[in-house]
Design a protein around this motif. Structure first.
Motif, PDB file in Angstrom:
ATOM      1  N   LEU A 169      -0.317 -73.574  33.347  1.00 65.14           N
ATOM      2  CA  LEU A 169       0.399 -74.847  33.305  1.00 65.14           C
ATOM      3  C   LEU A 169       1.756 -74.661  33.980  1.00 65.14           C
ATOM      4  O   LEU A 169       2.498 -73.732  33.627  1.00 65.14           O
ATOM      5  CB  LEU A 169       0.574 -75.302  31.862  1.00 65.14           C
ATOM      6  N   VAL A 170       2.065 -75.531  34.921  1.00 66.77           N
ATOM      7  CA  VAL A 170       3.324 -75.425  35.646  1.00 66.77           C
ATOM      8  C   VAL A 170       3.882 -76.818  35.869  1.00 66.77           C
ATOM      9  O   VAL A 170       3.135 -77.791  35.954  1.00 66.77           O
ATOM     10  CB  VAL A 170       3.108 -74.684  36.990  1.00 66.77           C
ATOM     11  N   GLU A 171       5.191 -76.920  35.962  1.00 69.07           N
ATOM     12  CA  GLU A 171       5.824 -78.214  36.193  1.00 69.07           C
ATOM     13  C   GLU A 171       5.773 -78.582  37.665  1.00 69.07           C
ATOM     14  O   GLU A 171       5.635 -77.718  38.538  1.00 69.07           O
ATOM     15  CB  GLU A 171       7.271 -78.181  35.706  1.00 69.07           C
ATOM     16  N   VAL A 172       5.917 -79.856  37.929  1.00 68.93           N
ATOM     17  CA  VAL A 172       5.972 -80.321  39.310  1.00 68.93           C
ATOM     18  C   VAL A 172       7.062 -79.564  40.070  1.00 68.93           C
ATOM     19  O   VAL A 172       8.165 -79.363  39.567  1.00 68.93           O
ATOM     20  CB  VAL A 172       6.259 -81.829  39.361  1.00 68.93           C
ATOM     21  N   GLY A 173       6.715 -79.120  41.262  1.00 63.84           N
ATOM     22  CA  GLY A 173       7.655 -78.365  42.074  1.00 63.84           C
ATOM     23  C   GLY A 173       7.616 -76.873  41.845  1.00 63.84           C
ATOM     24  O   GLY A 173       8.251 -76.110  42.583  1.00 63.84           O
ATOM     25  N   SER A 179      -3.985 -81.093  52.853  1.00 61.64           N
ATOM     26  CA  SER A 179      -3.290 -81.451  51.612  1.00 61.64           C
ATOM     27  C   SER A 179      -2.394 -80.335  51.087  1.00 61.64           C
ATOM     28  O   SER A 179      -1.494 -80.594  50.285  1.00 61.64           O
ATOM     29  CB  SER A 179      -4.310 -81.842  50.543  1.00 61.64           C
ATOM     30  N   VAL A 180      -2.634 -79.103  51.511  1.00 61.63           N
ATOM     31  CA  VAL A 180      -1.828 -77.977  51.013  1.00 61.63           C
ATOM     32  C   VAL A 180      -1.084 -77.260  52.125  1.00 61.63           C
ATOM     33  O   VAL A 180      -0.298 -76.342  51.851  1.00 61.63           O
ATOM     34  CB  VAL A 180      -2.701 -76.951  50.247  1.00 61.63           C
ATOM     35  N   SER A 181      -1.310 -77.644  53.360  1.00 65.66           N
ATOM     36  CA  SER A 181      -0.668 -76.973  54.486  1.00 65.66           C
ATOM     37  C   SER A 181       0.844 -77.025  54.344  1.00 65.66           C
ATOM     38  O   SER A 181       1.419 -78.073  54.059  1.00 65.66           O
ATOM     39  CB  SER A 181      -1.099 -77.645  55.796  1.00 65.66           C
ATOM     40  N   GLY A 182       1.476 -75.866  54.511  1.00 69.88           N
ATOM     41  CA  GLY A 182       2.919 -75.777  54.367  1.00 69.88           C
ATOM     42  C   GLY A 182       3.371 -75.458  52.963  1.00 69.88           C
ATOM     43  O   GLY A 182       4.530 -75.101  52.739  1.00 69.88           O
ATOM     44  N   ARG A 183       2.462 -75.591  52.004  1.00 70.28           N
ATOM     45  CA  ARG A 183       2.803 -75.305  50.602  1.00 70.28           C
ATOM     46  C   ARG A 183       2.050 -74.100  50.051  1.00 70.28           C
ATOM     47  O   ARG A 183       2.450 -73.535  49.042  1.00 70.28           O
ATOM     48  CB  ARG A 183       2.495 -76.517  49.725  1.00 70.28           C
ATOM     49  N   CYS A 184       0.979 -73.718  50.706  1.00 72.92           N
ATOM     50  CA  CYS A 184       0.149 -72.624  50.221  1.00 72.92           C
ATOM     51  C   CYS A 184       0.001 -71.537  51.283  1.00 72.92           C
ATOM     52  O   CYS A 184       0.008 -71.836  52.487  1.00 72.92           O
ATOM     53  CB  CYS A 184      -1.248 -73.126  49.836  1.00 72.92           C
ATOM     54  N   THR A 185      -0.152 -70.312  50.809  1.00 77.42           N
ATOM     55  CA  THR A 185      -0.382 -69.185  51.705  1.00 77.42           C
ATOM     56  C   THR A 185      -1.486 -68.315  51.122  1.00 77.42           C
ATOM     57  O   THR A 185      -1.388 -67.888  49.974  1.00 77.42           O
ATOM     58  CB  THR A 185       0.888 -68.337  51.873  1.00 77.42           C
ATOM     59  N   MET A 194       0.902 -70.661  45.833  1.00 76.61           N
ATOM     60  CA  MET A 194       1.053 -72.117  45.866  1.00 76.61           C
ATOM     61  C   MET A 194       2.468 -72.489  45.467  1.00 76.61           C
ATOM     62  O   MET A 194       2.935 -72.101  44.385  1.00 76.61           O
ATOM     63  CB  MET A 194       0.045 -72.784  44.928  1.00 76.61           C
ATOM     64  N   ASN A 195       3.144 -73.227  46.312  1.00 82.52           N
ATOM     65  CA  ASN A 195       4.518 -73.668  46.067  1.00 82.52           C
ATOM     66  C   ASN A 195       4.596 -75.191  46.049  1.00 82.52           C
ATOM     67  O   ASN A 195       3.662 -75.878  46.479  1.00 82.52           O
ATOM     68  CB  ASN A 195       5.441 -73.119  47.168  1.00 82.52           C
ATOM     69  N   SER A 196       5.704 -75.683  45.561  1.00 84.77           N
ATOM     70  CA  SER A 196       5.956 -77.127  45.534  1.00 84.77           C
ATOM     71  C   SER A 196       4.749 -77.880  44.969  1.00 84.77           C
ATOM     72  O   SER A 196       4.264 -78.858  45.548  1.00 84.77           O
ATOM     73  CB  SER A 196       6.268 -77.633  46.947  1.00 84.77           C
ATOM     74  N   GLN A 242      -8.025 -72.419  35.848  1.00 83.42           N
ATOM     75  CA  GLN A 242      -7.455 -73.760  35.732  1.00 83.42           C
ATOM     76  C   GLN A 242      -5.985 -73.768  36.134  1.00 83.42           C
ATOM     77  O   GLN A 242      -5.205 -72.931  35.667  1.00 83.42           O
ATOM     78  CB  GLN A 242      -7.584 -74.267  34.291  1.00 83.42           C
ATOM     79  N   VAL A 243      -5.643 -74.706  36.986  1.00 80.92           N
ATOM     80  CA  VAL A 243      -4.246 -74.957  37.344  1.00 80.92           C
ATOM     81  C   VAL A 243      -3.922 -76.380  36.915  1.00 80.92           C
ATOM     82  O   VAL A 243      -4.605 -77.335  37.310  1.00 80.92           O
ATOM     83  CB  VAL A 243      -4.017 -74.787  38.860  1.00 80.92           C
ATOM     84  N   THR A 244      -2.893 -76.519  36.100  1.00 77.52           N
ATOM     85  CA  THR A 244      -2.461 -77.833  35.632  1.00 77.52           C
ATOM     86  C   THR A 244      -0.992 -78.015  35.985  1.00 77.52           C
ATOM     87  O   THR A 244      -0.158 -77.198  35.595  1.00 77.52           O
ATOM     88  CB  THR A 244      -2.662 -77.990  34.121  1.00 77.52           C
ATOM     89  N   VAL A 245      -0.708 -79.095  36.713  1.00 79.10           N
ATOM     90  CA  VAL A 245       0.658 -79.386  37.117  1.00 79.10           C
ATOM     91  C   VAL A 245       1.119 -80.607  36.332  1.00 79.10           C
ATOM     92  O   VAL A 245       0.542 -81.688  36.453  1.00 79.10           O
ATOM     93  CB  VAL A 245       0.749 -79.648  38.626  1.00 79.10           C
ATOM     94  N   SER A 246       2.132 -80.426  35.523  1.00 77.92           N
ATOM     95  CA  SER A 246       2.617 -81.507  34.676  1.00 77.92           C
ATOM     96  C   SER A 246       3.764 -82.247  35.348  1.00 77.92           C
ATOM     97  O   SER A 246       4.618 -81.644  35.996  1.00 77.92           O
ATOM     98  CB  SER A 246       3.088 -80.953  33.334  1.00 77.92           C
ATOM     99  N   SER A 247       3.743 -83.554  35.180  1.00 76.13           N
ATOM    100  CA  SER A 247       4.789 -84.377  35.801  1.00 76.13           C
ATOM    101  C   SER A 247       5.853 -84.760  34.785  1.00 76.13           C
ATOM    102  O   SER A 247       5.749 -84.467  33.613  1.00 76.13           O
ATOM    103  CB  SER A 247       4.167 -85.636  36.393  1.00 76.13           C
TER     104      SER A 247
END
Length: 128
Positions: A11-15, A63-69, A83-85, A123-128
């Motif tokens: 679980l990670v926050e937005v950004g 959808s992930v270009s520039g944010r993932c490597t 995965m960033n941002s 599982q990856v969960t991004v909370s807003s």
């Protein structure tokens, strides 16, 4: 036979950022394509990032270009996805996949049917 084990989800926050790992056992990744896919609830599985063949360049979904490597450590038989941002729409189960085939041309590598071995997912969960 290749057994794949993903880890690093959570679980990670937005950004925020996460690093997913995919460790292969049983045999090496071989010369074929290696990729990360994801599947959100109610949606089909989609390509995120991958190497089209063992020595090939990385490819990314728009959808992930520039944010993932995506990267790999052959000595450890491990592939990573940085995965960033992160955004709420990144919430999904992330799967590692390995293909027996190498894709030197075309975009067959983005199709999940092109892959022969799959991990159990993380599982990856991004909370807003």
């Amino acid at each position: 036979q290749v057994a794949l084990t993903e880890s690093g989800g959570g679980l990670v926050e937005v950004g925020g950022s996460l690093i997913l790992s995919c460790a292969a056992s049983g045999r090496t990744f071989g010369g074929g394509a290696t990729a990360w896919f994801r599947q959100a609830p109610g949606k089909s599985r989609e390509f995120v990032a991958g190497f089209t063949w063992s020595g090939g360049p990385a490819a990314y979904a728009e959808s992930v270009s520039g944010r993932c490597t995506i990267s790999r450590d052959n000595a450890k038989n491990t592939v990573y996805l940085q995965m960033n941002s992160l955004k709420p729409e990144d919430t999904a189960v992330y799967y590692c996949a390995v293909s027996k085939s190498a894709f030197y041309v075309g975009d067959e590598y983005v199709r999940d049917l092109a892959y022969d071995y799959w991990g159990q997912g993380t599982q990856v969960t991004v909370s807003s």
